[in-house]
Each structure stands twice: as structure tokens, then as C-alpha cells.
Design an enzyme around this catalytic site. Structure first.
Site, PDB file in Angstrom:
ATOM      1  N   HIS A 121      11.293   6.998  -6.280  1.00 26.98           N
ATOM      2  CA  HIS A 121       9.963   7.322  -6.819  1.00 26.98           C
ATOM      3  C   HIS A 121       9.346   5.795  -7.121  1.00 26.98           C
ATOM      4  N   HIS A 171      -0.151  12.373   2.580  1.00 26.32           N
ATOM      5  CA  HIS A 171      -0.343  11.861   1.136  1.00 26.32           C
ATOM      6  C   HIS A 171       0.131  10.375   1.263  1.00 26.32           C
ATOM      7  N   PHE A 172       1.199   9.983   2.014  1.00 23.87           N
ATOM      8  CA  PHE A 172       1.592   8.545   1.810  1.00 23.87           C
ATOM      9  C   PHE A 172       1.071   7.592   2.548  1.00 23.87           C
ATOM     10  N   HIS A 173       0.275   8.236   3.712  1.00 24.38           N
ATOM     11  CA  HIS A 173      -0.636   7.095   4.459  1.00 24.38           C
ATOM     12  C   HIS A 173      -1.899   6.583   3.784  1.00 24.38           C
ATOM     13  N   ARG A 177       7.045  18.215   8.630  1.00 20.95           N
ATOM     14  CA  ARG A 177       7.088  16.574   9.031  1.00 20.95           C
ATOM     15  C   ARG A 177       8.524  16.338   9.645  1.00 20.95           C
ATOM     16  N   ARG A 178       8.626  14.977  10.121  1.00 21.99           N
ATOM     17  CA  ARG A 178       9.881  14.546  10.683  1.00 21.99           C
ATOM     18  C   ARG A 178      10.204  15.466  11.710  1.00 21.99           C
ATOM     19  N   TYR A 208       5.877   2.602  -6.940  1.00 21.36           N
ATOM     20  CA  TYR A 208       4.895   2.066  -8.088  1.00 21.36           C
ATOM     21  C   TYR A 208       4.979   0.333  -7.663  1.00 21.36           C
TER      22      TYR A 208
HETATM   23 FE1  HAS Z   1       3.492   9.948  -3.986  1.00 19.90          FE
HETATM   24  C1  HAS Z   1       5.903  11.784  -1.971  1.00 19.90           C
HETATM   25  C2  HAS Z   1       3.616  12.431  -6.281  1.00 19.90           C
HETATM   26  C3  HAS Z   1       1.541   7.958  -5.950  1.00 19.90           C
HETATM   27  C4  HAS Z   1       4.172   7.236  -1.881  1.00 19.90           C
HETATM   28  N1  HAS Z   1       4.746   9.599  -2.275  1.00 19.90           N
HETATM   29  C5  HAS Z   1       5.696  10.599  -1.504  1.00 19.90           C
HETATM   30  C6  HAS Z   1       6.295   9.631  -0.476  1.00 19.90           C
HETATM   31  C7  HAS Z   1       5.652   8.287  -0.438  1.00 19.90           C
HETATM   32  C8  HAS Z   1       4.831   8.423  -1.438  1.00 19.90           C
HETATM   33  C9  HAS Z   1       6.047   7.313   0.570  1.00 19.90           C
HETATM   34  O1  HAS Z   1       5.420  14.754  -6.939  1.00 19.90           O
HETATM   35  C10 HAS Z   1       7.095  10.499   0.615  1.00 19.90           C
HETATM   36  C11 HAS Z   1       8.636  10.330   0.055  1.00 19.90           C
HETATM   37  C12 HAS Z   1       9.359  10.934   1.324  1.00 19.90           C
HETATM   38  O2  HAS Z   1       9.589  10.503   2.307  1.00 19.90           O
HETATM   39  O3  HAS Z   1       9.926  12.237   1.201  1.00 19.90           O
HETATM   40  N2  HAS Z   1       2.688  10.258  -5.814  1.00 19.90           N
HETATM   41  C13 HAS Z   1       2.882  11.125  -6.494  1.00 19.90           C
HETATM   42  C14 HAS Z   1       2.099  11.241  -7.681  1.00 19.90           C
HETATM   43  C15 HAS Z   1       1.533   9.970  -7.568  1.00 19.90           C
HETATM   44  C16 HAS Z   1       1.759   9.491  -6.531  1.00 19.90           C
HETATM   45  C17 HAS Z   1       2.058  12.186  -8.954  1.00 19.90           C
HETATM   46  N3  HAS Z   1       2.884   8.139  -3.874  1.00 19.90           N
HETATM   47  C18 HAS Z   1       2.157   7.435  -4.779  1.00 19.90           C
HETATM   48  C19 HAS Z   1       1.929   6.139  -4.435  1.00 19.90           C
HETATM   49  C20 HAS Z   1       2.671   5.808  -3.348  1.00 19.90           C
HETATM   50  C21 HAS Z   1       3.275   7.057  -3.094  1.00 19.90           C
HETATM   51  C22 HAS Z   1       1.121   5.235  -5.366  1.00 19.90           C
HETATM   52  C23 HAS Z   1       2.885   4.593  -2.582  1.00 19.90           C
HETATM   53  C24 HAS Z   1       2.157   3.533  -2.941  1.00 19.90           C
HETATM   54  N4  HAS Z   1       4.361  11.695  -3.984  1.00 19.90           N
HETATM   55  C25 HAS Z   1       4.448  12.676  -5.214  1.00 19.90           C
HETATM   56  C26 HAS Z   1       5.560  13.724  -4.914  1.00 19.90           C
HETATM   57  C27 HAS Z   1       6.237  13.472  -3.763  1.00 19.90           C
HETATM   58  C28 HAS Z   1       5.616  12.291  -3.206  1.00 19.90           C
HETATM   59  C29 HAS Z   1       5.820  14.782  -5.789  1.00 19.90           C
HETATM   60  C30 HAS Z   1       7.333  14.314  -3.026  1.00 19.90           C
HETATM   61  C31 HAS Z   1       6.522  15.319  -2.180  1.00 19.90           C
HETATM   62  C32 HAS Z   1       7.428  16.278  -1.412  1.00 19.90           C
HETATM   63  O4  HAS Z   1       7.433  17.289  -1.661  1.00 19.90           O
HETATM   64  O5  HAS Z   1       8.430  15.516  -0.654  1.00 19.90           O
HETATM   65  C33 HAS Z   1       0.627   9.442  -8.745  1.00 19.90           C
HETATM   66  O6  HAS Z   1       1.106   8.046  -9.165  1.00 19.90           O
HETATM   67  C34 HAS Z   1      -0.735   9.259  -8.122  1.00 19.90           C
HETATM   68  C35 HAS Z   1      -1.645   8.810  -9.351  1.00 19.90           C
HETATM   69  C36 HAS Z   1      -2.981   8.286  -8.764  1.00 19.90           C
HETATM   70  C37 HAS Z   1      -4.363   8.582  -9.317  1.00 19.90           C
HETATM   71  C38 HAS Z   1      -5.537   8.123  -8.578  1.00 19.90           C
HETATM   72  C39 HAS Z   1      -6.193   6.847  -9.436  1.00 19.90           C
HETATM   73  C40 HAS Z   1      -7.275   6.336  -8.408  1.00 19.90           C
HETATM   74  C41 HAS Z   1      -7.582   5.042  -8.343  1.00 19.90           C
HETATM   75  C42 HAS Z   1      -8.503   4.531  -7.599  1.00 19.90           C
HETATM   76  C43 HAS Z   1      -9.921   4.464  -8.189  1.00 19.90           C
HETATM   77  C44 HAS Z   1     -10.891   4.223  -7.285  1.00 19.90           C
HETATM   78  C45 HAS Z   1     -12.166   3.425  -7.528  1.00 19.90           C
HETATM   79  C46 HAS Z   1     -12.990   3.086  -6.290  1.00 19.90           C
HETATM   80  C47 HAS Z   1     -12.466   2.956  -8.805  1.00 19.90           C
HETATM   81  C48 HAS Z   1      -4.383   9.478 -10.560  1.00 19.90           C
HETATM   82  C49 HAS Z   1      -6.790   3.889  -9.142  1.00 19.90           C
HETATM   83  C50 HAS Z   1     -14.518   3.129  -6.881  1.00 19.90           C
HETATM   84  C51 HAS Z   1     -15.049   3.000  -5.447  1.00 19.90           C
HETATM   85  C52 HAS Z   1     -16.420   2.600  -5.182  1.00 19.90           C
HETATM   86  C53 HAS Z   1     -17.130   2.349  -4.077  1.00 19.90           C
HETATM   87  C54 HAS Z   1     -17.026   1.987  -6.475  1.00 19.90           C
HETATM   88  C1  HEM Z   2       5.580   8.227   9.116  1.00 19.99           C
HETATM   89  C2  HEM Z   2       1.755   7.413  11.919  1.00 19.99           C
HETATM   90  C3  HEM Z   2       1.160   3.152   9.730  1.00 19.99           C
HETATM   91  C4  HEM Z   2       4.718   4.394   6.744  1.00 19.99           C
HETATM   92  C5  HEM Z   2       4.812   8.378  10.016  1.00 19.99           C
HETATM   93  C6  HEM Z   2       4.220   9.673  10.728  1.00 19.99           C
HETATM   94  C7  HEM Z   2       3.072   9.672  11.565  1.00 19.99           C
HETATM   95  C8  HEM Z   2       2.653   8.274  11.440  1.00 19.99           C
HETATM   96  C9  HEM Z   2       2.489  10.614  12.400  1.00 19.99           C
HETATM   97  C10 HEM Z   2       4.965  11.114  10.669  1.00 19.99           C
HETATM   98  C11 HEM Z   2       6.354  11.065  11.479  1.00 19.99           C
HETATM   99  C12 HEM Z   2       6.931  12.506  11.072  1.00 19.99           C
HETATM  100  O1  HEM Z   2       6.923  13.183   9.838  1.00 19.99           O
HETATM  101  O2  HEM Z   2       7.519  13.161  11.981  1.00 19.99           O
HETATM  102  C13 HEM Z   2       1.058   6.241  11.509  1.00 19.99           C
HETATM  103  C14 HEM Z   2       0.207   5.550  12.210  1.00 19.99           C
HETATM  104  C15 HEM Z   2      -0.024   4.262  11.754  1.00 19.99           C
HETATM  105  C16 HEM Z   2       1.052   4.345  10.372  1.00 19.99           C
HETATM  106  C17 HEM Z   2      -0.537   6.137  13.357  1.00 19.99           C
HETATM  107  C18 HEM Z   2      -1.034   2.958  11.782  1.00 19.99           C
HETATM  108  C19 HEM Z   2      -1.207   2.617  12.927  1.00 19.99           C
HETATM  109  C20 HEM Z   2       1.836   3.420   8.491  1.00 19.99           C
HETATM  110  C21 HEM Z   2       2.051   2.215   7.414  1.00 19.99           C
HETATM  111  C22 HEM Z   2       2.909   2.549   6.533  1.00 19.99           C
HETATM  112  C23 HEM Z   2       3.509   3.738   7.033  1.00 19.99           C
HETATM  113  C24 HEM Z   2       1.039   0.961   7.435  1.00 19.99           C
HETATM  114  C25 HEM Z   2       3.434   2.082   5.356  1.00 19.99           C
HETATM  115  C26 HEM Z   2       3.322   0.623   4.932  1.00 19.99           C
HETATM  116  C27 HEM Z   2       5.455   5.460   6.995  1.00 19.99           C
HETATM  117  C28 HEM Z   2       6.710   6.186   6.432  1.00 19.99           C
HETATM  118  C29 HEM Z   2       6.701   7.238   7.200  1.00 19.99           C
HETATM  119  C30 HEM Z   2       5.781   7.321   8.226  1.00 19.99           C
HETATM  120  C31 HEM Z   2       7.280   5.604   5.325  1.00 19.99           C
HETATM  121  C32 HEM Z   2       7.991   8.278   6.905  1.00 19.99           C
HETATM  122  C33 HEM Z   2       9.095   8.090   8.068  1.00 19.99           C
HETATM  123  C34 HEM Z   2       9.923   9.275   7.454  1.00 19.99           C
HETATM  124  O3  HEM Z   2       9.536  10.278   7.429  1.00 19.99           O
HETATM  125  O4  HEM Z   2      10.926   9.110   7.903  1.00 19.99           O
HETATM  126  N1  HEM Z   2       3.507   7.672  10.195  1.00 19.99           N
HETATM  127  N2  HEM Z   2       1.545   5.368  10.400  1.00 19.99           N
HETATM  128  N3  HEM Z   2       3.099   4.060   8.343  1.00 19.99           N
HETATM  129  N4  HEM Z   2       4.917   6.247   8.083  1.00 19.99           N
HETATM  130 FE1  HEM Z   2       3.351   5.821   9.427  1.00 19.99          FE
HETATM  131 CU    CU Z   3       7.672  10.212  -6.148  1.00 17.74          CU
END
Ligand code: HAS
Ligand code: HEM
Ligand code: CU
Length: 562
Positions: free
Chosen positions: A227, A378-380, A441-442, A231
Site C-alpha cells: 500500500h 482504479h490504478f490506471h 482482473r488478471r 504513496y
Molecule cells: Fe489504490 C488497489 C484504496 C490511492 C494504486 N491501488 C490499488 C492497486 C494499485 C493502487 C496499483 O482500499 C492495485 C494493487 C493490486 O494489484 O492488487 N487507493 C486506495 C485509497 C486511496 C488510493 C483509499 N491507489 C492510490 C494511489 C495509487 C493507487 C495514489 C497509485 C499512485 N487501492 C485502494 C484499495 C485497493 C487499492 C482498497 C485494493 C483493492 C482490492 O480490492 O484489491 C487514497 O489514497 C485516495 C485519496 C485521494 C483522493 C483524491 C484527492 C484529489 C486530488 C486532485 C485534486 C484535483 C484538482 C484539479 C485540484 C481523496 C489531490 C483541479 C482541476 C482544475 C481544472 C482546476
Molecule cells: C494491468 C492496460 C499503462 C500499470 C493492466 C491491465 C490492462 C492494462 C488492460 C489489466 C490486465 C489484467 O488485469 O488482466 C494498459 C494500457 C496502458 C497501460 C492500455 C497504456 C498504454 C500502464 C501504466 C502503468 C500501468 C503507465 C503504471 C505506471 C499496470 C499494473 C497492472 C496493469 C501495475 C497490474 C498487473 C497485474 O495485475 O499483475 N494494464 N496499461 N499500466 N497495468 Fe497497465
Molecule cells: Cu492500498
């Protein structure tokens, strides 16, 4: 203490360029595989084609390469360069460049080592390497060396910061350094889980020295790191949103005090939340899962603070440029600037990514989305956009700043970021939608007997959206890499410092000395003490979870399913 001299600065810039370019090469290969996976989720199976088989033996080998190269290699290399360069420039201190180059070479050696079994299909264990899936020991050793190298970078930055503090008693740590050191210290506490898992469990087991491995304990240690690693990917992007983006947009950072509070909270609360990845795991008490759930909601707070600060600084910028109205000011942001646009679009994607994260974290919703296509959705838009698109945007000023070369074709650069944003938003829509319908997924769903079931569920539209998003992202990647390589291969035309680091002023600054600073600034200054608090909290919420697993250790033999 000695300041940066010209020779050291030049070597540091070359090193930062090496880190960044290695990172973007990894991303380039990883991203080539993405569209093939998107086609899979569009119902089109390309993995049986003999041409592809030559390179990739299975869907899972491709997916492992994609996850490892994008999420582990790209991020770690870019961040190690970025978060060494920034504090050194911010403090104007002279790092030991031999040590700095050594860590880069060590990380690269780890990467090349791990790459061999990945490419030969001997470590098709996905980027989470859950045992009892058993990969070649060479893979685990390479990964361990990479992580160890990142910890050495962390050590060097903390060391430089402490030396600066000794030389400047009573001074407030400058905010860019504060953010970098807090992130590195968080990573040190976070990495402990993975280090123990890999060094104590996986390496001896894959070498045949133990007769089995305990999957539950391994997963728990993995998510201890897994997790907070998200961050570790996000906070370096936040550094840019807080400290550099406001100036690029023509405004100021909101408040240094609030920025420090956000990073102090990330340091303390990022790690003790890993069980939100394990709600479905047996033999973990529900009460601990619930505690981790509430701590997860708590660690969303500093991101909400960030949303507030980032919006305030963008509004400040737009109004300074004559923007008016409740939302009308948005039009006055410098949308012609590719670097700014990339980062603002990254933020927009993160509104949805963060909201989805809260859904994942809620134990009531988790069973609906866990292990479905919703999660890659979510994570893309978190790591794949909030982080990646921000780093792409940073490259548009960082490369000219490091090399003195001019950004080739700013218009193509601008187009690439809109294509990426559009592609990822479409991808997220298609995948979240399919996930809600229960598509796993996967899975090589395109070849699955379940296809008929999915068709009966009227998933035609989300499948088309997902497949199309892969095409859009492919175009985005071509545009982006055309700009990057053309820039890097062009000739130096400027003095590199003529593209300065776009460091923003603050509307509310922290002050120079601790004696004059606000209580908030004073209390957030002792980062080592906060690290200790973080460690205690982690032990409190992980100790009772891990202890019964240790006393009840299961020796499960390895499996090779590919
Ligand atoms: Fe996540 C699964 C919960 C944030 C990445 N997350 C994943 C996985 C990845 C990932 C890679 O609780 C998959 C792992 C796997 O392969 O199994 N995630 C959260 C929560 C947050 C969160 C509560 N995740 C992230 C971030 C990631 C990331 C950041 C990567 C960089 N996530 C989960 C949970 C799972 C999970 C469960 C497990 C799911 C499962 O069932 O397997 C929080 O940190 C999110 C807080 C964020 C906010 C949004 C704040 C918004 C901002 C933008 C403001 C925009 C502005 C734009 C100001 C509250 C800061 C203004 C625009 C104008 C045009 C003016
Ligand atoms: C998994 C597409 C770019 C990180 C996947 C999956 C898809 C996908 C369809 C799901 C596969 C599955 O669950 O079977 C793409 C496409 C991309 C892209 C079309 C852009 C051309 C990225 C980037 C990142 C990323 C920029 C991170 C920097 C991951 C990770 C997984 C994943 C961590 C999970 C692998 C796993 O479950 O083991 N992607 N992706 N991808 N992608 Fe991407
Ligand atoms: Cu997490």
C-alpha cells in the site's frame, strides 16, 4: 558545509538524466504491452498469434512485464533521480557523487538481473509475486537489489538533510526538502515488509533452502509495503503539484505549513493500512481489517488537503492572469503549456482515482469490486495517470533544464498529454464498468468460455470502450516518445540554467527560523521523531496480525503454473 560547485552540479545533472531516461525506457516497453491487454478486455485475443508467441509466451508473461516495468521500475528510477536532485538543489549542498553513481549502477544491476528470468519466462509471477507461485531466485534477488539501492538513495538524502540541519541550527527546513525527506523516510518504514518477505522468505525458499513458504504471511508482508508504495509513487508527483506547478501556471503555492502537515500525515499514516488489500483473506481477524479500514480513510485526508491546496494555487494563478467567475477562471490557465496541462489533467484523473480508492477501501463495497476489472480501472487513473502523466509533464521542463536542449515540438507534447488523458479516462470507464459486472482482473477473458456469459450481460459497449482506449493510449505514447527522443537527441543550444527549476513562492510561507515559525511548522519539523511514531503505529496494528502467523507458520511448496 560545502555548497554545490560547477563540476558536482554537472555530474549530478547527468546522473539525474540517467535515472530519468532509464525510467522512461522501462515505461516505453511496459506501455507497448498495455494495448494488447486492453484488446483482451475488449474481447480480442491476440496472444495466440504465432508472431507474438515468439516474444511473449503467455498473457501472464506479458502482464508480469507490464506490471513490473511500469509500476516498479519506471517509478523507482524516476523517483530516485528526482528526489535526490531536488533536495540537493533546494539545500545547495554537495553530495558524494561517487556514492550517488554507485546507487544508480546498483539499481541498474538489480534491474538487469531481474530482467533475465522475466524475459525467459522463468518468473511469470506478476508484479505482486504472491507465493506459492514460485519464480526463479534470480528474479527475487534482482528485485531485492533494486529496492536496496533505493534505500541507499533515501539514506543519502536524509544524511545530507541532517548535515544541513547541523550547519543551520534553528532554521526551518525548506519545503521542497521537507517533502522529499518525509517521502524518503516514509519509504524506509514502508520497505521493511517487502525486504523481510523477499530476503527471509522468498529467496531462501526459491533457492530450495526451505521446504515451503507461508502464503498468508508473505501476502501480509507484501501489502505492508504494497500500500504505501502507492504513496511512494504519488508523493513525488505531489511535490511537483505543490512546489512547481503553481509557478508554471503563473501563481503561488497556497501554504507551506499546510503542505508540511500533509506530508507529515503521509509519513505517519501511509503504512498501517495494508489489510485493505486483504479483506478477502482468511485467518485475519475482522477487527484488524476494520482498524486498517479506518486508518485508510484517515490517510485520504492529506490527499483532500492537497486537492484544496492545489485548487487554491491554480485559482490564484488564473485570477492573476485576469480569470473571473466561480469556475470561469479555469479557462485562464496557460493551457498552451504542455507541462502544466499534463499535471492539471493528471489531477483531474486523480479526483476519480481517489474516489474509487475510497470505494475499494470500504469493507461493504470491497466484495463487489475486489479482483475485478474495476481495480485496474482504479490504478490506471492513479499510478497510470496521476503519477505517470505528471512525470511526463515534468520531463518537458526537466530535460531542457538538465541538458540545455530545447523541447522538440511543444505542440506535439501538448497533443500527447491530451491523448494520454483521454485514453486513460476511457480505459477507466470501460474497466470500472466491466468490473461492476463481475469481469475478473488478471484473466485472459477474451479466450474464456465465459465470453458468452459476458455477452449475455450486454457488455458490448464497455468492451469497445476498453479496446479503443488501448489504441488512443498507443497514439499518446508514440507522440510522447517522439517528443522525448527528439529532444534528447537534439543539440545543446542553451545554458541549462536558462530553464530554471520552476520553484513557486508561497502565499503563506513557513518562515526562516523555527523561533519565528507558527506552531504547525515547529511541530512538523522533527521528521525523525515522526518516523518513530510511524514505526510504533505500524507495530501496533501489524504486530497482533503477524504474531499468530509466525506461531502457525505453514510450509507450502512452490507452484509453477505457467
Ligand atoms: Fe489504490 C488497489 C484504496 C490511492 C494504486 N491501488 C490499488 C492497486 C494499485 C493502487 C496499483 O482500499 C492495485 C494493487 C493490486 O494489484 O492488487 N487507493 C486506495 C485509497 C486511496 C488510493 C483509499 N491507489 C492510490 C494511489 C495509487 C493507487 C495514489 C497509485 C499512485 N487501492 C485502494 C484499495 C485497493 C487499492 C482498497 C485494493 C483493492 C482490492 O480490492 O484489491 C487514497 O489514497 C485516495 C485519496 C485521494 C483522493 C483524491 C484527492 C484529489 C486530488 C486532485 C485534486 C484535483 C484538482 C484539479 C485540484 C481523496 C489531490 C483541479 C482541476 C482544475 C481544472 C482546476
Ligand atoms: C494491468 C492496460 C499503462 C500499470 C493492466 C491491465 C490492462 C492494462 C488492460 C489489466 C490486465 C489484467 O488485469 O488482466 C494498459 C494500457 C496502458 C497501460 C492500455 C497504456 C498504454 C500502464 C501504466 C502503468 C500501468 C503507465 C503504471 C505506471 C499496470 C499494473 C497492472 C496493469 C501495475 C497490474 C498487473 C497485474 O495485475 O499483475 N494494464 N496499461 N499500466 N497495468 Fe497497465
Ligand atoms: Cu492500498
Amino acid at each position: 558545509m560545502p555548497g554545490l560547485d560547477a563540476a558536482t552540479l554537472s555530474s549530478l545533472k547527468t546522473l539525474t538524466q540517467y535515472y530519468a531516461v532509464t525510467a522512461f525506457i522501462a515505461l516505453m516497453i511496459g506501455v507497448l504491452l498495455g494495448p494488447l491487454q486492453a484488446l483482451n478486455y475488449g474481447g480480442i485475443n491476440v496472444y495466440d498469434s504465432p508472431l507474438l508467441k515468439v516474444l511473449i509466451k503467455s498473457y501472464y508473461q506479458g502482464l508480469t512485464l507490464h506490471g513490473v516495468l511500469n509500476a516498479l521500475v519506471f517509478t523507482q528510477f524516476f523517483i530516485s533521480g528526482w528526489m535526490l536532485y531536488l533536495p540537493v538543489r533546494d539545500l545547495n549542498v554537495r553530495p558524494n557523487m561517487r556514492f550517488a553513481w554507485f546507487t544508480y549502477l546498483m539499481m541498474t544491476a538489480g534491474l538487469l538481473t531481474a530482467a533475465v528470468p522475466l524475459l525467459t519466462n522463468d518468473a511469470t509471477v506478476l508484479y505482486t509475486f504472491y507465493p506459492p507461485l514460485e519464480g526463479s531466485p534470480v528474479f527475487y534477488i534482482g528485485a531485492a537489489v533494486m529496492v536496496a539501492a533505493s534505500l541507499l538513495v533515501a539514506g543519502q538524502v536524509v544524511w545530507l538533510w541532517l548535515a544541513w540541519k547541523r550547519a543551520h541550527p534553528g532554521r526551518v527546513t525548506p519545503v521542497v526538502t521537507y517533502m522529499s525527506v518525509a517521502t524518503w523516510l516514509m519509504w524506509v518504514v514502508a520497505a521493511l515488509g517487502l525486504v523481510v518477505e523477499v530476503v527471509v522468505m522468498l529467496i531462501p525458499w526459491s533457492l530450495g533452502l526451505t521446504r515451503g513458504v507461508d502464503p498468508l504471511l508473505a501476502r501480509t508482508l507484501f501489502w505492508w509495503t504494497g500500500h504505501p508504495i502507492v504513496y511512494f509513487w504519488l508523493l513525488p508527483a505531489y511535490i511537483s503539484w505543490y512546489a512547481f506547478l503553481p509557478r508554471q501556471a503563473g501563481g503561488r503555492m497556497a501554504s507551506e505549513g499546510l503542505t508540511r502537515l500533509a506530508f507529515a500525515m503521509f509519513l505517519v499514516f501511509s503504512v498501517p493500512v495494508g489489510l485493505h488489500h486483504q479483506y478477502a483473506d482468511p485467518n485475519v481477524q475482522n477487527s484488524w481489517k476494520i482498524i486498517h479500514m479506518f486508518l485508510t480513510f484517515l490517510v485520504a485526508v492529506p490527499s483532500l488537503l492537497t486537492a484544496f491546496s492545489a485548487a487554491a494555487s491554480l485559482e490564484d494563478a488564473a485570477r492573476a492572469r485576469g480569470g473571473r467567475g466561480l469556475i470561469g477562471w479555469v479557462r485562464r490557465l496557460p493551457w498552451g503549456n504542455a507541462s502544466m496541462t499534463a499535471q492539471v489533467l493528471a489531477m483531474v484523473s486523480f479526483i476519480f482515482g481517489g474516489a474509487g480508492g475510497i470505494v475499494n477501501a470500504s469493507m461493504a463495497f470491497s466484495p463487489v469490486v475486489h479482483n475485478t476489472a474495476w481495480i485496474p480501472g482504479h490504478f490506471h487513473i492513479t499510478v497510470g495517470t496521476a503519477t505517470t502523466l505528471t512525470f511526463m509533464g515534468v520531463m518537458f521542463w526537466l530535460v531542457p533544464h538538465l541538458t540545455g536542449k530545447r523541447l522538440a515540438s511543444p505542440r506535439t507534447a501538448l497533443a500527447s498529454v491530451w491523448w494520454w488523458f483521454t485514453g486513460m479516462m476511457l480505459f477507466a470507464l470501460g474497466m470500472h464498468w466491466q468490473g461492476l459486472a463481475g469481469v475478473p482482473r488478471r484473466a485472459l477473458v477474451s479466450a474464456s468460455a465465459q465470453q458468452g456469459v459476458y455477452d449475455a450481460m450486454h457488455l458490448g459497449l464497455p468492451k469497445i470502450i476498453t479496446a479503443a482506449s488501448g489504441g488512443v493510449l498507443f497514439i499518446a505514447a508514440i507522440l510522447f516518445y517522439t517528443v522525448l527522443w527528439r529532444t534528447l537527441l537534439s543539440r545543446r543550444v542553451d545554458d541549462p540554467e536558462s530553464t530554471p527549476i520552476p520553484r513557486s513562492d508561497a502565499i503563506s510561507a513557513a518562515g526562516e527560523t523555527l523561533a519565528d515559525a507558527s506552531p504547525l511548522v515547529r511541530r512538523t519539523e522533527p521528521l525523525l521523531a515522526l518516523t518513530f511514531v510511524a514505526l510504533v503505529l505500524v507495530i501496533l496494528v501489524y504486530g497482533p496480525v503477524i504474531a499468530p502467523m509466525l506461531t502457525n507458520y505453514q510450509f507450502i511448496p512452490g507452484q509453477r503454473l505457467w
